[in-house]
Design a protein around this motif. Structure first.
Motif, PDB file in Angstrom:
ATOM      1  N   MET A  14     -10.293  43.521  83.024  1.00 36.65           N
ATOM      2  CA  MET A  14     -11.401  43.148  83.905  1.00 36.65           C
ATOM      3  C   MET A  14     -10.934  42.197  85.001  1.00 36.65           C
ATOM      4  O   MET A  14     -11.388  42.298  86.146  1.00 36.65           O
ATOM      5  CB  MET A  14     -12.541  42.527  83.098  1.00 36.65           C
ATOM      6  N   LEU A  15     -10.021  41.299  84.692  1.00 39.73           N
ATOM      7  CA  LEU A  15      -9.487  40.396  85.714  1.00 39.73           C
ATOM      8  C   LEU A  15      -8.775  41.206  86.800  1.00 39.73           C
ATOM      9  O   LEU A  15      -8.935  40.937  87.991  1.00 39.73           O
ATOM     10  CB  LEU A  15      -8.552  39.366  85.110  1.00 39.73           C
ATOM     11  N   THR A  16      -8.031  42.219  86.392  1.00 37.55           N
ATOM     12  CA  THR A  16      -7.362  43.092  87.367  1.00 37.55           C
ATOM     13  C   THR A  16      -8.391  43.802  88.235  1.00 37.55           C
ATOM     14  O   THR A  16      -8.237  43.879  89.460  1.00 37.55           O
ATOM     15  CB  THR A  16      -6.467  44.124  86.645  1.00 37.55           C
ATOM     16  N   LEU A  17      -9.456  44.317  87.622  1.00 38.76           N
ATOM     17  CA  LEU A  17     -10.478  45.041  88.374  1.00 38.76           C
ATOM     18  C   LEU A  17     -11.265  44.113  89.306  1.00 38.76           C
ATOM     19  O   LEU A  17     -11.615  44.503  90.418  1.00 38.76           O
ATOM     20  CB  LEU A  17     -11.412  45.784  87.421  1.00 38.76           C
ATOM     21  N   VAL A  18     -11.524  42.897  88.872  1.00 36.81           N
ATOM     22  CA  VAL A  18     -12.222  41.916  89.719  1.00 36.81           C
ATOM     23  C   VAL A  18     -11.346  41.556  90.917  1.00 36.81           C
ATOM     24  O   VAL A  18     -11.843  41.362  92.025  1.00 36.81           O
ATOM     25  CB  VAL A  18     -12.619  40.664  88.902  1.00 36.81           C
ATOM     26  N   SER A  19     -10.050  41.500  90.700  1.00 37.04           N
ATOM     27  CA  SER A  19      -9.117  41.134  91.770  1.00 37.04           C
ATOM     28  C   SER A  19      -8.834  42.280  92.738  1.00 37.04           C
ATOM     29  O   SER A  19      -8.382  42.046  93.860  1.00 37.04           O
ATOM     30  CB  SER A  19      -7.786  40.659  91.165  1.00 37.04           C
ATOM     31  N   GLN A  70     -21.637  43.611  90.708  1.00 35.10           N
ATOM     32  CA  GLN A  70     -21.073  42.577  91.569  1.00 35.10           C
ATOM     33  C   GLN A  70     -20.079  41.742  90.761  1.00 35.10           C
ATOM     34  O   GLN A  70     -20.390  41.293  89.660  1.00 35.10           O
ATOM     35  CB  GLN A  70     -22.182  41.670  92.116  1.00 35.10           C
ATOM     36  N   LYS A  71     -18.909  41.529  91.313  1.00 36.96           N
ATOM     37  CA  LYS A  71     -17.887  40.790  90.576  1.00 36.96           C
ATOM     38  C   LYS A  71     -18.256  39.331  90.363  1.00 36.96           C
ATOM     39  O   LYS A  71     -17.759  38.700  89.447  1.00 36.96           O
ATOM     40  CB  LYS A  71     -16.526  40.920  91.237  1.00 36.96           C
ATOM     41  N   ASP A  72     -19.157  38.805  91.162  1.00 39.01           N
ATOM     42  CA  ASP A  72     -19.586  37.407  91.006  1.00 39.01           C
ATOM     43  C   ASP A  72     -20.430  37.181  89.753  1.00 39.01           C
ATOM     44  O   ASP A  72     -20.634  36.043  89.348  1.00 39.01           O
ATOM     45  CB  ASP A  72     -20.411  36.966  92.216  1.00 39.01           C
ATOM     46  N   LYS A 118     -20.398  31.890  78.856  1.00 40.31           N
ATOM     47  CA  LYS A 118     -21.439  32.463  79.720  1.00 40.31           C
ATOM     48  C   LYS A 118     -21.356  31.889  81.132  1.00 40.31           C
ATOM     49  O   LYS A 118     -21.629  32.570  82.113  1.00 40.31           O
ATOM     50  CB  LYS A 118     -22.817  32.175  79.119  1.00 40.31           C
ATOM     51  N   ASN A 119     -20.957  30.644  81.233  1.00 39.88           N
ATOM     52  CA  ASN A 119     -20.870  29.975  82.532  1.00 39.88           C
ATOM     53  C   ASN A 119     -19.518  30.169  83.215  1.00 39.88           C
ATOM     54  O   ASN A 119     -19.333  29.734  84.345  1.00 39.88           O
ATOM     55  CB  ASN A 119     -21.163  28.479  82.382  1.00 39.88           C
ATOM     56  N   THR A 120     -18.575  30.794  82.529  1.00 39.39           N
ATOM     57  CA  THR A 120     -17.258  31.038  83.105  1.00 39.39           C
ATOM     58  C   THR A 120     -17.202  32.477  83.594  1.00 39.39           C
ATOM     59  O   THR A 120     -17.336  33.409  82.812  1.00 39.39           O
ATOM     60  CB  THR A 120     -16.151  30.785  82.065  1.00 39.39           C
ATOM     61  N   LYS A 121     -17.020  32.622  84.883  1.00 39.93           N
ATOM     62  CA  LYS A 121     -17.012  33.958  85.493  1.00 39.93           C
ATOM     63  C   LYS A 121     -15.587  34.370  85.813  1.00 39.93           C
ATOM     64  O   LYS A 121     -14.747  33.547  86.164  1.00 39.93           O
ATOM     65  CB  LYS A 121     -17.869  33.959  86.742  1.00 39.93           C
ATOM     66  N   LEU A 122     -15.335  35.657  85.716  1.00 37.96           N
ATOM     67  CA  LEU A 122     -14.009  36.192  85.994  1.00 37.96           C
ATOM     68  C   LEU A 122     -13.599  35.972  87.441  1.00 37.96           C
ATOM     69  O   LEU A 122     -12.424  35.787  87.726  1.00 37.96           O
ATOM     70  CB  LEU A 122     -13.969  37.682  85.648  1.00 37.96           C
ATOM     71  N   ILE A 123     -14.557  35.966  88.346  1.00 35.02           N
ATOM     72  CA  ILE A 123     -14.242  35.768  89.761  1.00 35.02           C
ATOM     73  C   ILE A 123     -13.564  34.415  89.971  1.00 35.02           C
ATOM     74  O   ILE A 123     -12.687  34.284  90.827  1.00 35.02           O
ATOM     75  CB  ILE A 123     -15.492  35.919  90.655  1.00 35.02           C
ATOM     76  N   ASP A 124     -13.948  33.413  89.181  1.00 30.71           N
ATOM     77  CA  ASP A 124     -13.330  32.089  89.300  1.00 30.71           C
ATOM     78  C   ASP A 124     -11.840  32.152  88.966  1.00 30.71           C
ATOM     79  O   ASP A 124     -11.021  31.537  89.640  1.00 30.71           O
ATOM     80  CB  ASP A 124     -14.034  31.077  88.389  1.00 30.71           C
ATOM     81  N   GLN A 127      -9.927  33.999  91.751  1.00 28.31           N
ATOM     82  CA  GLN A 127      -9.685  33.122  92.908  1.00 28.31           C
ATOM     83  C   GLN A 127      -8.548  32.148  92.631  1.00 28.31           C
ATOM     84  O   GLN A 127      -7.719  31.916  93.498  1.00 28.31           O
ATOM     85  CB  GLN A 127     -10.970  32.400  93.294  1.00 28.31           C
ATOM     86  N   LYS A 128      -8.491  31.606  91.430  1.00 26.00           N
ATOM     87  CA  LYS A 128      -7.375  30.708  91.063  1.00 26.00           C
ATOM     88  C   LYS A 128      -6.061  31.476  91.080  1.00 26.00           C
ATOM     89  O   LYS A 128      -5.038  30.968  91.538  1.00 26.00           O
ATOM     90  CB  LYS A 128      -7.603  30.119  89.664  1.00 26.00           C
ATOM     91  N   GLN A 129      -6.097  32.701  90.556  1.00 28.31           N
ATOM     92  CA  GLN A 129      -4.888  33.521  90.482  1.00 28.31           C
ATOM     93  C   GLN A 129      -4.362  33.851  91.885  1.00 28.31           C
ATOM     94  O   GLN A 129      -3.166  33.859  92.088  1.00 28.31           O
ATOM     95  CB  GLN A 129      -5.201  34.795  89.719  1.00 28.31           C
ATOM     96  N   SER A 130      -5.256  34.101  92.807  1.00 25.03           N
ATOM     97  CA  SER A 130      -4.828  34.474  94.169  1.00 25.03           C
ATOM     98  C   SER A 130      -4.199  33.294  94.910  1.00 25.03           C
ATOM     99  O   SER A 130      -3.444  33.480  95.853  1.00 25.03           O
ATOM    100  CB  SER A 130      -5.996  35.034  94.973  1.00 25.03           C
ATOM    101  N   LYS A 131      -4.495  32.063  94.460  1.00 25.75           N
ATOM    102  CA  LYS A 131      -3.924  30.876  95.106  1.00 25.75           C
ATOM    103  C   LYS A 131      -2.537  30.542  94.570  1.00 25.75           C
ATOM    104  O   LYS A 131      -1.837  29.734  95.140  1.00 25.75           O
ATOM    105  CB  LYS A 131      -4.851  29.680  94.892  1.00 25.75           C
TER     106      LYS A 131
END
Length: 132
Positions: A14-19, A70-72, A118-124, A127-131
């Motif tokens: 899922m992290l790959t798909l979100v990215s 939506q990935k968010d 529940k409060n931790t989203k994959l999009i977060d 975004q960290k991974q892309s940095k």
């Protein structure tokens, strides 16, 4: 406490798909190779995510998977529930007249963990991974 390897593979997929680009399909072979697992095994895991409505499968020579939402909005807890189910992690096997005090402590801990997931989203993470 331990989640199955299937949850580990589902979260990484899922992290790959979100990215990935929303227009791009990601093949099961690519996802499986990146995690060092069998495409057949990963397909079974991805089927659960399709049934949960998080991703969609497109067949064909250029087919693959992409997000169907939506990935968010995709949380760790949703993915875990899609793979593991939503049963409680701890169930007291003893018969007590009143509520089991040990069960109450375990239930409270599980509720706190679920709230965090529940409060931790994959999009977060994406975004960290892309940095990096």
């Amino acid at each position: 406490m331990r989640f199955t390897k299937a949850t580990n593979y589902a979260l990484h997929s899922m992290l790959t798909l979100v990215s990935a680009s929303p227009a791009k399909l990601v093949g099961v072979q690519q996802l499986a190779e990146s995690q060092g697992i069998s495409p057949t095994y990963l397909s079974k895991i991805l089927t659960r995510l399709v049934k949960a409505g998080m991703i969609e499968s497109v067949s064909g020579a250029n087919g693959g998977y992409r997000l169907s939402r939506q990935k968010d909005d995709i949380t760790f807890l949703e993915i875990i529930h899609a793979i593991e189910g939503s049963a409680s992690l701890f169930e007291c096997d003893f018969v007590h007249g009143e509520e089991c005090l040990i069960q109450a402590v375990m239930k409270e801990a599980e509720e706190k963990m679920e709230l965090h997931l529940k409060n931790t989203k994959l999009i977060d993470l994406a975004q960290k991974q892309s940095k990096l």
